[in-house]
Enzyme design. Structure first.
Site, PDB file in Angstrom:
ATOM      1  N   HIS A 123      52.959 -26.038 -42.811  1.00 50.84           N
ATOM      2  CA  HIS A 123      54.230 -26.641 -43.413  1.00 50.84           C
ATOM      3  C   HIS A 123      54.082 -27.710 -43.691  1.00 50.84           C
ATOM      4  CE1 HIS A 123      59.150 -25.715 -42.589  1.00 50.84           C
ATOM      5  NE2 HIS A 123      59.124 -27.120 -43.419  1.00 50.84           N
ATOM      6  N   HIS A 176      55.743 -31.661 -45.642  1.00 51.04           N
ATOM      7  CA  HIS A 176      56.523 -32.468 -46.553  1.00 51.04           C
ATOM      8  C   HIS A 176      55.713 -33.187 -46.944  1.00 51.04           C
ATOM      9  CE1 HIS A 176      60.017 -29.439 -46.545  1.00 51.04           C
ATOM     10  NE2 HIS A 176      59.477 -29.428 -45.532  1.00 51.04           N
ATOM     11  N   LEU A 177      55.274 -33.446 -48.619  1.00 50.69           N
ATOM     12  CA  LEU A 177      54.149 -34.437 -48.932  1.00 50.69           C
ATOM     13  C   LEU A 177      55.457 -35.712 -49.744  1.00 50.69           C
ATOM     14  CD1 LEU A 177      50.906 -33.004 -49.126  1.00 50.69           C
ATOM     15  CD2 LEU A 177      51.575 -34.406 -47.413  1.00 50.69           C
ATOM     16  N   ARG A 178      56.092 -35.009 -50.190  1.00 55.16           N
ATOM     17  CA  ARG A 178      57.188 -36.227 -51.044  1.00 55.16           C
ATOM     18  C   ARG A 178      56.681 -36.234 -52.407  1.00 55.16           C
ATOM     19  NH1 ARG A 178      60.500 -33.600 -48.170  1.00 55.16           N
ATOM     20  NH2 ARG A 178      61.316 -34.633 -45.870  1.00 55.16           N
ATOM     21  N   ASP A 217      61.626 -23.845 -48.925  1.00 59.05           N
ATOM     22  CA  ASP A 217      61.882 -24.329 -47.185  1.00 59.05           C
ATOM     23  C   ASP A 217      62.753 -26.297 -48.064  1.00 59.05           C
ATOM     24  OD1 ASP A 217      61.696 -25.225 -44.820  1.00 59.05           O
ATOM     25  OD2 ASP A 217      61.503 -26.765 -45.661  1.00 59.05           O
ATOM     26  N   HIS A 224      62.858 -20.229 -45.112  1.00 57.67           N
ATOM     27  CA  HIS A 224      63.959 -20.962 -43.522  1.00 57.67           C
ATOM     28  C   HIS A 224      65.100 -20.363 -43.535  1.00 57.67           C
ATOM     29  CE1 HIS A 224      65.777 -24.754 -43.004  1.00 57.67           C
ATOM     30  NE2 HIS A 224      66.850 -24.481 -43.408  1.00 57.67           N
ATOM     31  N   HIS A 249      59.025 -22.564 -38.952  1.00 54.46           N
ATOM     32  CA  HIS A 249      60.059 -23.441 -37.868  1.00 54.46           C
ATOM     33  C   HIS A 249      61.253 -22.343 -36.564  1.00 54.46           C
ATOM     34  CE1 HIS A 249      63.097 -23.583 -40.931  1.00 54.46           C
ATOM     35  NE2 HIS A 249      62.158 -24.635 -41.717  1.00 54.46           N
ATOM     36  N   ASN A 278      65.707 -30.021 -38.996  1.00 52.80           N
ATOM     37  CA  ASN A 278      66.428 -28.536 -39.164  1.00 52.80           C
ATOM     38  C   ASN A 278      65.283 -27.309 -39.507  1.00 52.80           C
ATOM     39  OD1 ASN A 278      67.723 -26.825 -39.973  1.00 52.80           O
ATOM     40  ND2 ASN A 278      68.858 -27.544 -42.403  1.00 52.80           N
ATOM     41  N   ASP A 301      55.673 -29.271 -39.700  1.00 59.42           N
ATOM     42  CA  ASP A 301      57.116 -29.226 -40.336  1.00 59.42           C
ATOM     43  C   ASP A 301      57.176 -30.801 -40.717  1.00 59.42           C
ATOM     44  OD1 ASP A 301      59.555 -29.537 -42.063  1.00 59.42           O
ATOM     45  OD2 ASP A 301      60.559 -28.913 -40.352  1.00 59.42           O
TER      46      ASP A 301
HETATM   47 ZN    ZN Z   1      62.953 -26.122 -43.240  1.00 61.83          ZN
END
Ligand code: ZN
Length: 429
Positions: free
Chosen positions: A58, A60-62, A152, A179, A232, A278, A305
């Site tokens: 999990h 996030h590489l954006r 997600d 999610h 998560h 979150n 995350d």
């Molecule tokens: Zn999430």
């Protein structure tokens, strides 16, 4: 120079042994003689522990879209520094990773950066809109070979769509990563709903919003016979539902983040948005239940995350701040600090490498560094004490909740297919 010889390293915390890495694999393990290691560069492994390269389910590489917050390359570097050799890149980019074209773009960027294996996660629904299924089959057949799908950031809240997504991925043993957040129960939510939110007067995100979706989804997964993964997990009640589902034989796996293993909603008292995330930080009894569930195996994996945010999106009033915190460069240290006694090194390898590799279907990862295995591994100094300095992190963003905090246990080196990405605790490039 051909290959690397790591001398006297404790594999999974066991007795000291040598590891010879050559041609992308562990060519020899145990007592490696001088002749066998001829030409190899030598690393002194005294006092270090070797683990299989960590796998993050999990991240996030954006990129594409928010390269000011993170890029595939900067996030890959942060991952390597954290001991990771593979990360699953979440689909909530701009554009959303909901087509073969976008997942192939992310996959290619990861390949070009060459610091970790970047496995794109495909969106479940078009634009994360929750209304129409995305082209799951085309993403699965693409060069990125997507096996995990997730909206997600958003919950797939329509039960009919969730059912269809599970049915669709069952055909190729894919998995839907949910999610779990019933959106009607979290409108305007700012933090965990409980005593602290009442005292602060902030709108609450109740535990039941997570638990209701997990309960529904495990029943759908059972009905369809497909694989469900719960992102998560954050509440004690969710653990109870997962325990029930697993006893029943339902094909469900679950992850917990390092921050949900360590921090509580008490941190919201300072109104510092770095603690806004979150699902939100919960109570101490939730933290205790999550730790116990990880040891018991009800929760299968630890996932970061990792959620980088640009300064203007995070350093503002609590209400307006985006939820999320950095995770890749601190995850292992937090797990070592909080869970080593309970899990041991083997348990950490299981929950941060082997099991996540299996869930994500990453065949080259999650292998212990034994003879013949792919040379994807990380070396940890369990005694090293270090302090988190946000300015020194490789991530493009600075939103770590651990600034100034000290941890014991630090990644010293990481190898991807036998090539170092991190040496002496520093990124090789
Ligand atoms: Zn999430």
């Amino acid at each position: 120079m051909t290959g690397w010889l790591i001398k006297g390293v404790r594999v999974l915390g066991g007795e000291p042994a040598d590891l010879l890495l050559r041609d992308g694999v562990v060519a020899a393990a145990g007592k490696v003689g001088t002749a066998a290691a001829k030409g190899a560069e030598v690393i002194d492994g005294d006092g270090l522990v070797a683990l299989p390269g960590l796998v993050d389910l999990h991240t996030h590489l954006r990129e594409p879209g928010r390269e000011d917050a993170e890029t595939v390359e900067s996030g890959s570097r942060a991952a390597a520094l954290g001991g990771y050799t593979a990360v699953c890149a979440m689909a909530n980019t701009a554009p959303v990773a909901d087509t073969a074209g976008v997942v192939e773009q992310v996959w290619r960027l990861g390949h070009e950066a060459g610091l970790v294996d970047v496995q794109p996660v495909g969106a479940v629904t078009v634009g994360l809109g929750g209304e129409r299924l995305a082209e799951l089959g085309a993403m699965a057949d693409s060069a990125a070979r997507v096996r995990m799908f997730s909206d997600d950031g958003h919950c797939v809240h329509d039960p009919r769509l969730m059912r269809r997504a599970l049915e669709y991925v069952k055909a190729f043993d894919g998995v839907i990563a949910q999610h779990a957040e019933e959106p009607r129960l979290t409108v305007d939510a700012q933090m965990h709903e409980g005593r602290v939110s009442a005292e602060l007067g902030l709108p609450g995100w109740p535990a039941v919003a997570e638990e209701a979706i997990i309960a529904r989804d495990v029943l759908l997964a059972e009905h369809v016979g497909a694989r469900l993964h719960v992102c998560h997990v954050s509440t004690a009640g969710s653990v109870e539902i997962l325990r029930w589902a697993k006893r029943r034989g339902i094909r469900v796996t679950a992850e917990v983040t390092p921050h949900h293993l360590l921090l509580t909603d008490e941190r919201a008292r300072g109104y510092d948005p770095v603690f806004k995330v979150n699902p939100p930080l919960r109570t101490q009894s939730d933290v205790d239940a999550l730790r116990a569930a990880l040891v018991e195996g009800v929760i299968d994996a630890i996932a970061t995350d990792h959620a980088p945010h640009a300064v203007q999106d995070k350093e503002c009033e609590w209400d307006y701040a985006r939820p999320g915190m950095l995770g890749l460069e601190t995850a292992l240290s937090i797990v070592v600090s909080t869970m080593l006694d309970a899990l041991g090194w083997d348990g950490i390898a299981e929950r941060m490498s082997r099991t996540p590799a299996r869930i994500a279907g990453l065949a080259d990862h999650g292998h212990d560094p034994v003879k013949g295995a792919p040379a994807n591994l990380t070396l940890v100094d369990p005694a090293a004490r270090w302090t988190v300095e946000p300015a020194l992190l490789a991530s493009r963003s600075r939103n770590t909740p651990y600034a100034g905090q000290s941890f014991t246990g630090k990644v010293v080196a990481t190898f991807l297919r036998g090539v170092p990405t991190v040496l002496d605790g520093k990124a090789v490039r």
